[in-house]
Enzyme design. Structure first.
Site, PDB file in Angstrom:
ATOM      1  N   ARG A 293       0.868  -1.376  -0.143  1.00 57.77           N
ATOM      2  CA  ARG A 293       0.021  -0.108  -0.114  1.00 57.77           C
ATOM      3  C   ARG A 293       0.821   1.216  -0.112  1.00 57.77           C
ATOM      4  O   ARG A 293       1.420   1.620   1.060  1.00 57.77           O
ATOM      5  CB  ARG A 293      -1.100   0.104   1.386  1.00 57.77           C
ATOM      6  CG  ARG A 293      -1.927   0.937   1.236  1.00 57.77           C
ATOM      7  CD  ARG A 293      -2.731   1.181   2.578  1.00 57.77           C
ATOM      8  NE  ARG A 293      -1.644   1.813   3.615  1.00 57.77           N
ATOM      9  CZ  ARG A 293      -1.539   1.523   4.844  1.00 57.77           C
ATOM     10  NH1 ARG A 293      -2.063   0.728   5.337  1.00 57.77           N
ATOM     11  NH2 ARG A 293      -0.607   2.312   5.505  1.00 57.77           N
ATOM     12  N   HIS A 297      -3.535   4.153   4.515  1.00 60.73           N
ATOM     13  CA  HIS A 297      -4.564   3.185   4.944  1.00 60.73           C
ATOM     14  C   HIS A 297      -5.958   3.800   4.263  1.00 60.73           C
ATOM     15  O   HIS A 297      -6.740   3.305   3.562  1.00 60.73           O
ATOM     16  CB  HIS A 297      -4.962   2.716   6.363  1.00 60.73           C
ATOM     17  CG  HIS A 297      -6.092   1.865   6.438  1.00 60.73           C
ATOM     18  ND1 HIS A 297      -6.101   0.794   6.067  1.00 60.73           N
ATOM     19  CD2 HIS A 297      -7.200   2.290   7.206  1.00 60.73           C
ATOM     20  CE1 HIS A 297      -7.339   0.302   6.374  1.00 60.73           C
ATOM     21  NE2 HIS A 297      -7.799   1.156   7.089  1.00 60.73           N
ATOM     22  N   TYR A 306       4.413   5.407  11.149  1.00 58.13           N
ATOM     23  CA  TYR A 306       4.913   3.981  11.335  1.00 58.13           C
ATOM     24  C   TYR A 306       5.540   3.189  10.507  1.00 58.13           C
ATOM     25  O   TYR A 306       5.927   1.981  10.528  1.00 58.13           O
ATOM     26  CB  TYR A 306       3.430   3.377  11.495  1.00 58.13           C
ATOM     27  CG  TYR A 306       2.589   3.243  10.715  1.00 58.13           C
ATOM     28  CD1 TYR A 306       2.521   2.353   9.615  1.00 58.13           C
ATOM     29  CD2 TYR A 306       1.204   4.166  10.730  1.00 58.13           C
ATOM     30  CE1 TYR A 306       1.452   2.551   8.326  1.00 58.13           C
ATOM     31  CE2 TYR A 306       0.491   4.051   9.766  1.00 58.13           C
ATOM     32  CZ  TYR A 306       0.438   3.442   8.617  1.00 58.13           C
ATOM     33  OH  TYR A 306      -0.411   3.413   7.753  1.00 58.13           O
TER      34      TYR A 306
END
Length: 401
Positions: A293, A297, A306
């Site tokens: 990805r 998100h 992160y």
């Protein structure tokens, strides 16, 4: 020299000390053996196009794309380009306040277009909320995907019109829906198949485990297509599973395969194979499309908190669009005129999406309270009043909004 003989020749220690030393050595030995076994059992990755765009052979899956033409390849590239353009426009519209939320598919175009183009018209699709490329393959107008994210409808298209179910927000539940539908197909005697899309995060849900169990026991004609983009929001896959996801299928009694999720040809071939198994009465298959990805998100997420830039840059080098373009150019299957024309078509799509969204009505902010209980509820009435007061706080002194 064995651990036991070493202990016998050293000065006597307390039982606790001796046990601790021996335990440490055995643990280290066991750890090394486990690491060696894990290394020797690296997941097999089905790949037909390298990141450099070079066509490679695969004895098992080549036959499923043996008849693909230069026109077909250009079509796959067009699908991915236009899907990415639509996705980018939707992200921009959310940033401009036109949509409440958007889940981008950036980086997952090959997995979606490859698998989507493997489907027959009579097959049925159960998506999550990110399958914009599959929706494109099923003929769902891109603008119809946006009403839900603007808050003006609960879907925007007839699922039976394109055999493409409404987007599913509840994580993993669509796998059970797909399994039940597939069981019904068997009862009806049809030879079509079902495909259920989900992510690596959803693989941790109990619904998915139940779907695997029922589909295996009833030999349901369903393909479970997991887009492993490696991040369940901020949780990496290695914190969800001790084994590659496709290997979980073994425990349920049906095959699993891992495919290069950024290789559109491999996704097309593997999904065709899995669908043919389902139609032939051979039961379910788990396909793990190993991809990445590249964006957030959703638009409410900040992936820089992160994961590292180095990780993202490494995967950008494996970009599915760049990979197929390199192949088209190297094989002389497309010229600059094709790419220029596609760019014009891409911009026209972006313009159409912008205009369609801006022509949509504003969402009814109070509709959310209307269908919670059939006969009303005191708590809902209280929350409605609180929200009304909050909305009213934005009014200016003249009473405008």
């Amino acid at each position: 020299m064995t651990v036991e003989s070493t202990a016998a020749r050293t000065p006597r220690r307390s039982a606790g000390s001796k046990a601790g030393t021996t335990g440490t050595k055995r643990t280290t030995s066991t750890t090394k053996k486990a690491a060696g076994a894990a290394k020797s059992a690296e997941p097999a990755l089905v790949q037909l196009l390298t990141p450099e765009g070079k066509r490679v052979k695969n004895a098992e899956f080549d036959k499923y794309v043996a008849d693909i033409t230069a026109e077909d390849l250009r079509g796959l590239y067009r699908d991915m380009v236009l899907t990415r353009r639509f996705d980018a426009e939707a992200t921009a519209l959310q940033r401009q306040g036109e949509l409440g939320l958007w889940a981008s598919l950036l980086g997952q175009e090959a997995a979606q277009i490859g698998s989507g183009r493997a489907l027959r018209d009579d097959d049925y699709v159960f998506p999550t909320y990110r399958e914009h490329g599959v929706a494109w393959c099923r003929g769902v107008d891109p603008t119809n995907l946006l009403g839900m994210f603007r808050g003006v409808n609960n879907g925007g298209w007839d699922p039976n019109g394109n055999n493409f179910h409404l987007y599913t927000i509840v994580i993993g539940s669509q796998t059970l829906h797909a399994t039940g539908y597939a069981m019904g197909i068997t009862k009806d005697g049809a030879d079509s198949a079902v495909i259920a899309y989900f992510g690596d995060g959803a693989s941790s849900q109990g619904d998915v485990a139940e779907a695997f169990t029922f589909s295996a026991v009833y030999n349901a004609p369903v393909v479970f297509f997991c887009q492993n983009n490696q991040w369940a929001i901020s949780e990496p896959t290695e914190k969800q599973s001790r084994v590659p996801l496709y290997q979980r299928a073994q425990g349920y009694g049906f095959p699993g395969v891992r495919v290069d999720g950024n290789d559109v040809l491999a996704n097309l071939a593997v999904t065709k194979w899995a669908l043919e198994r389902a139609r032939a009465g051979e039961g379910p298959t788990l396909v793990e499309a190993f991809t990445y990805r590249m964006g957030a998100h959703t638009t409410s997420d900040d992936p820089t908190r992160y994961r590292t830039d180095d990780e993202r840059l490494a995967w950008e080098a494996k970009d599915p669009l760049l990979r197929l373009r390199r192949h088209l150019e190297a094989a002389n299957h497309a010229d600059e005129g094709f790419f220029a024309e596609l760019e014009t078509e891409s911009e026209a799509l972006g313009k159409r999406v912008r205009e369609a969204v801006r022509a949509m009505p504003d969402p009814d902010h109070f509709a959310i309270f209307e269908n919670v209980y059939a006969d009303g509820h005191a708590l809902v009435d209280e929350e409605r009043a609180q929200f009304a007061a909050y909305q009213a706080s934005f009014a200016d002194e003249d009473g405008g909004k």
